[in-house]
Design a protein around this motif. Structure first.
Motif, PDB file in Angstrom:
ATOM      1  N   ASP A  60     -23.704  -4.589 -23.293  1.00 45.19           N
ATOM      2  CA  ASP A  60     -24.734  -3.647 -23.739  1.00 45.19           C
ATOM      3  C   ASP A  60     -25.863  -4.414 -24.414  1.00 45.19           C
ATOM      4  N   ARG A  61     -26.998  -4.495 -23.785  1.00 48.29           N
ATOM      5  CA  ARG A  61     -28.166  -5.177 -24.341  1.00 48.29           C
ATOM      6  C   ARG A  61     -29.338  -4.213 -24.510  1.00 48.29           C
ATOM      7  N   LEU A  62     -29.040  -2.933 -24.672  1.00 50.31           N
ATOM      8  CA  LEU A  62     -30.100  -1.939 -24.807  1.00 50.31           C
ATOM      9  C   LEU A  62     -30.797  -2.067 -26.154  1.00 50.31           C
ATOM     10  N   PRO A  63     -32.128  -1.983 -26.176  1.00 48.06           N
ATOM     11  CA  PRO A  63     -32.830  -1.991 -27.463  1.00 48.06           C
ATOM     12  C   PRO A  63     -32.550  -0.708 -28.235  1.00 48.06           C
ATOM     13  N   ARG A  64     -32.337  -0.852 -29.526  1.00 47.61           N
ATOM     14  CA  ARG A  64     -32.072   0.307 -30.381  1.00 47.61           C
ATOM     15  C   ARG A  64     -32.908   0.200 -31.635  1.00 47.61           C
ATOM     16  N   SER A  65     -32.995   1.294 -32.322  1.00 43.13           N
ATOM     17  CA  SER A  65     -33.761   1.352 -33.562  1.00 43.13           C
ATOM     18  C   SER A  65     -32.916   2.058 -34.608  1.00 43.13           C
ATOM     19  N   TRP A  66     -32.960   1.588 -35.839  1.00 45.61           N
ATOM     20  CA  TRP A  66     -32.295   2.281 -36.929  1.00 45.61           C
ATOM     21  C   TRP A  66     -33.055   2.012 -38.212  1.00 45.61           C
TER      22      TRP A  66
END
Length: 75
Positions: free
Chosen positions: A58-64
């Motif tokens: 899983d190399r999806l960009p995420r934001s938090w």
């Protein structure tokens, strides 16, 4: 970004190797600093069971949003 700034944003949220922070971008209007977190490992241990050498899938960009309060003190 300088090595010192990378080290600050890696240490502040508690990141540990092989995770690193880079590309810090201050946003004065929103009173925040955005930065990217990256891990270039191909294999990691499973966070649930601890099994080693699991292929990263899983190399999806995420934001938090993390509430980290940095204060400047003047003497």
């Amino acid at each position: 970004m300088s090595v010192q700034i990378e080290a600050l944003f890696t240490a502040t949220p508690g990141l540990q190797a092989p995770w690193v922070a880079w590309n810090a971008q201050p946003d004065g209007a929103e009173f925040r600093i955005d930065f990217d977190v990256e891990c270039n490992q191909v294999f990691l241990a499973c966070s649930a069971c601890g099994t080693t050498s699991q292929k990263v899938h899983d190399r999806l960009p995420r934001s938090w949003r993390q509430a980290i309060r940095l204060e400047a003190h003047a003497n």
